[in-house]
Design an enzyme around this catalytic site. Structure first.
Site, PDB file in Angstrom:
ATOM      1  N   ASN A   1      85.920 -36.407  78.524  1.00 47.44           N
ATOM      2  CA  ASN A   1      87.224 -35.273  78.534  1.00 47.44           C
ATOM      3  C   ASN A   1      88.694 -35.866  79.290  1.00 47.44           C
ATOM      4  OD1 ASN A   1      89.030 -33.588  77.008  1.00 47.44           O
ATOM      5  ND2 ASN A   1      87.246 -31.850  77.652  1.00 47.44           N
TER       6      ASN A   1
ATOM      7  N   LYS B   1      91.080 -34.344  78.689  1.00 47.09           N
ATOM      8  CA  LYS B   1      92.190 -33.121  78.505  1.00 47.09           C
ATOM      9  C   LYS B   1      94.087 -33.502  78.409  1.00 47.09           C
ATOM     10  CE  LYS B   1      88.794 -30.897  81.250  1.00 47.09           C
ATOM     11  NZ  LYS B   1      88.257 -29.845  81.978  1.00 47.09           N
TER      12      LYS B   1
ATOM     13  N   HIS C   1      85.821 -26.435  73.625  1.00 47.63           N
ATOM     14  CA  HIS C   1      85.987 -26.551  74.699  1.00 47.63           C
ATOM     15  C   HIS C   1      86.303 -24.433  74.879  1.00 47.63           C
ATOM     16  CE1 HIS C   1      86.749 -27.949  78.429  1.00 47.63           C
ATOM     17  NE2 HIS C   1      86.190 -28.239  78.740  1.00 47.63           N
TER      18      HIS C   1
ATOM     19  N   GLU D   1      87.706 -23.739  76.788  1.00 50.49           N
ATOM     20  CA  GLU D   1      89.646 -23.903  77.659  1.00 50.49           C
ATOM     21  C   GLU D   1      90.588 -23.839  76.183  1.00 50.49           C
ATOM     22  OE1 GLU D   1      90.128 -28.038  79.480  1.00 50.49           O
ATOM     23  OE2 GLU D   1      89.019 -26.820  81.233  1.00 50.49           O
TER      24      GLU D   1
ATOM     25  N   GLU E   1      78.392 -26.378  78.882  1.00 52.08           N
ATOM     26  CA  GLU E   1      79.911 -26.565  80.183  1.00 52.08           C
ATOM     27  C   GLU E   1      79.712 -25.032  80.704  1.00 52.08           C
ATOM     28  OE1 GLU E   1      82.027 -29.760  79.664  1.00 52.08           O
ATOM     29  OE2 GLU E   1      83.226 -28.364  78.537  1.00 52.08           O
TER      30      GLU E   1
ATOM     31  N   GLY F   1      85.610 -27.901  86.776  1.00 50.46           N
ATOM     32  CA  GLY F   1      87.394 -28.112  87.373  1.00 50.46           C
ATOM     33  C   GLY F   1      87.218 -27.583  88.928  1.00 50.46           C
TER      34      GLY F   1
ATOM     35  N   SER G   1      82.212 -30.365  86.491  1.00 48.74           N
ATOM     36  CA  SER G   1      81.353 -30.620  87.296  1.00 48.74           C
ATOM     37  C   SER G   1      80.830 -32.221  88.108  1.00 48.74           C
ATOM     38  CB  SER G   1      81.682 -29.681  88.974  1.00 48.74           C
ATOM     39  OG  SER G   1      82.749 -29.048  89.467  1.00 48.74           O
TER      40      SER G   1
END
Ligand code: 13P
Length: 253
Positions: free
Chosen positions: A9, A11, A97, A99, A169, A175, A215
């Protein structure tokens, strides 16, 4: 063996030229995927055609959208529909996702609409679920993810859910460099599989790939993927470095 997937991904990272070079470098490693293994690159929309062309002659390598709109078409300036992705011959799309949920206020019901549109357009949704830190600290993560699946996936038929990829996730691991332990990942993946088994059947649950994201790095992928219910990873940061992502692909079961 269940399908095992290394999914990148990107992003909102990399210019077009950087993305093209990254793909060239990864494909130059000439990793021959086995029948049950797949590598998927979820890239920014403007790079989809380039990415699909790059992987077109490679067995089991695919391009994916990072998102799609939850409505079929219409006056939604700047948005991209599932039909558009299908018309570019895209086979996968990330939906839900964290985010998107956090920064664009996406709800479980919007994600359910995206899932339906994807499946109706021959695109396998890569459905993301996962809890934030306070939920983990309150030890209510199992109920939290069960609700996400219930509200976004469990209206599907057994035949439909077989075409879904799930990505667990945990938000506290995205991150942050903080990875779930193999025990935490395995425990949650087994939980997810068990609720799919209750809703559908053990046979269906055993067919749905469940990826871990948060991660995943070159130096922890093999250990995470060795868990019996972890079927690969959805990788952010480490997917932007050719050598790291090559190692992650090589870590697939
Ligand atoms: P990182 O691998 O950078 O933690 O990102 C995980 C992720 O969000 C993949 O979708």
């Amino acid at each position: 063996m269940r399908t095992q997937i290394a999914a990148a991904n990107w992003k909102m990272n990399l210019t077009f030229q950087q993305g093209e070079k990254l793909l060239d470098d990864i494909l130059a490693a000439k990793i021959k995927l086995k029948d049950h293994q797949k590598t998927i690159f979820a890239v920014p929309y403007p790079y989809l055609t380039m990415t699909r062309s790059e992987v077109t002659d490679e067995k089991n390598y695919y391009a994916a959208g990072q998102n799609c709109h939850h409505k079929r078409s219409g006056a939604f300036t700047g948005e991209v529909s599932v039909e558009m992705l299908h018309s570019l011959k895209i086979n996968y799309c990330i939906v839900g996702h964290s985010e998107r949920r956090e920064h664009f206020a996406e709800t479980n019901s919007m994600v359910a609409e995206k899932v339906n549109l994807c499946l109706g357009n021959f695109i396998s949704p890569i459905f993301c679920c996962g809890e934030a830190l306070p939920v983990r600290e309150a030890e209510t993560q199992n109920e939290f993810v069960a609700q996400q699946l219930k509200e976004s996936l469990f209206h599907l038929t057994a035949d439909q859910i077989r075409n879904v990829v799930i990505a667990y996730e945990p938000i506290w691991a995205i991150g942050t460099g903080k990875t779930a332990t193999t025990e935490q990942a395995q425990e949650m993946h087994a939980h997810l599989r068990s609720i799919i088994a209750v809703q559908y059947s053990v046979a269906v649950a055993n067919q749905v790939p469940i990826l871990y994201g948060g991660s995943v790095k070159a130096n922890n992928a093999r250990e995470l993927f060795s868990c019996p219910d972890v079927d690969g990873g959805l990788v952010g940061g480490a997917s932007l470095v050719a050598a790291d992502f090559i190692e992650i692909i090589r870590s697939l079961k």
